[in-house]
Enzyme design. Sequence first.
Site, mmCIF file in Angstrom:
data_model
loop_
_atom_site.group_PDB
_atom_site.id
_atom_site.type_symbol
_atom_site.label_atom_id
_atom_site.label_comp_id
_atom_site.label_asym_id
_atom_site.label_seq_id
_atom_site.Cartn_x
_atom_site.Cartn_y
_atom_site.Cartn_z
ATOM 1 N N TYR A 143 18.576 12.332 21.221
ATOM 2 C CA TYR A 143 17.809 13.565 21.011
ATOM 3 C C TYR A 143 16.783 13.346 19.896
ATOM 4 O O TYR A 143 15.618 13.732 20.033
ATOM 5 C CB TYR A 143 18.748 14.716 20.643
ATOM 6 N N GLU A 198 19.739 29.289 13.804
ATOM 7 C CA GLU A 198 20.884 29.925 14.463
ATOM 8 C C GLU A 198 20.478 30.437 15.851
ATOM 9 O O GLU A 198 19.852 31.490 15.978
ATOM 10 C CB GLU A 198 21.427 31.081 13.621
#
Length: 249
Positions: free
Chosen positions: A155, A191
């Site tokens: 990633y 978040e």
Amino acid sequence: MERWKGRVALVTGASVGIGAAIAKELVRHGMKVMGCARDKLAAECQTAGHSGVLVPFKCDLSNEEEILSMFSVIKAQHKGVDVCINNAGLAHPDSLLNGKTSGWRNMLDVNVVALSICTREAYQSMKERNVDDGHIIHINSMSGHRVPPGSSHFYCATKYAVTALTEGLRQELREANTHIRATCISPGLVETEFAARLLKDDPEKAAVVYSKYKPLQAINVADAVTYVLSAPPHVQIGDVQMRPVEQLV
């Protein structure tokens, strides 16, 4: 943001998280947002009474034909794209030593190849309409600037690619003698649903990701998008790196 009112923006990965926050902010500022998003988000924007509008599109970003079809529909119905925000991205916990090739390929297809296809098509859309003040924004990651231990290293590699692609795009736009701008925004811990998806096989680990310190919220990244869009046309903001104050790496 006044000069963007009524202009067309494409936001990929707009159903949830950062993409949804960006789409809603652009609609709030009066833009016509083409969102790779669910119908529910468009209804939310309409209910909020914002001056812009969100048009949802279903598009599998790992399928080039679907991406090209989406751009064709945008051209037919809205003339083209003035702002392209490549937000869609994903991660799999496939390590370099034991990971599955399918997981690597999926990250590469969405995080790098789809981003590049959307960038190319957005630029061509701007060029054929003589749009010289467009903007292409890549939602990158701090993982495109450092490799944290224990992270999804493949990633990170895809996000390092986004860093290189942003600078390469800026250079090619200058060679093309255009004033279209290129920016990447690189947030740290935000978040969203990202951790739950990445760690779907270990929900207990996923549950504590955002509990160690106050993470960024999706709206913070959306604010960064409106910041770079609001910069005077002669100002090129190349990269915005942002992280929670308590995030060490």
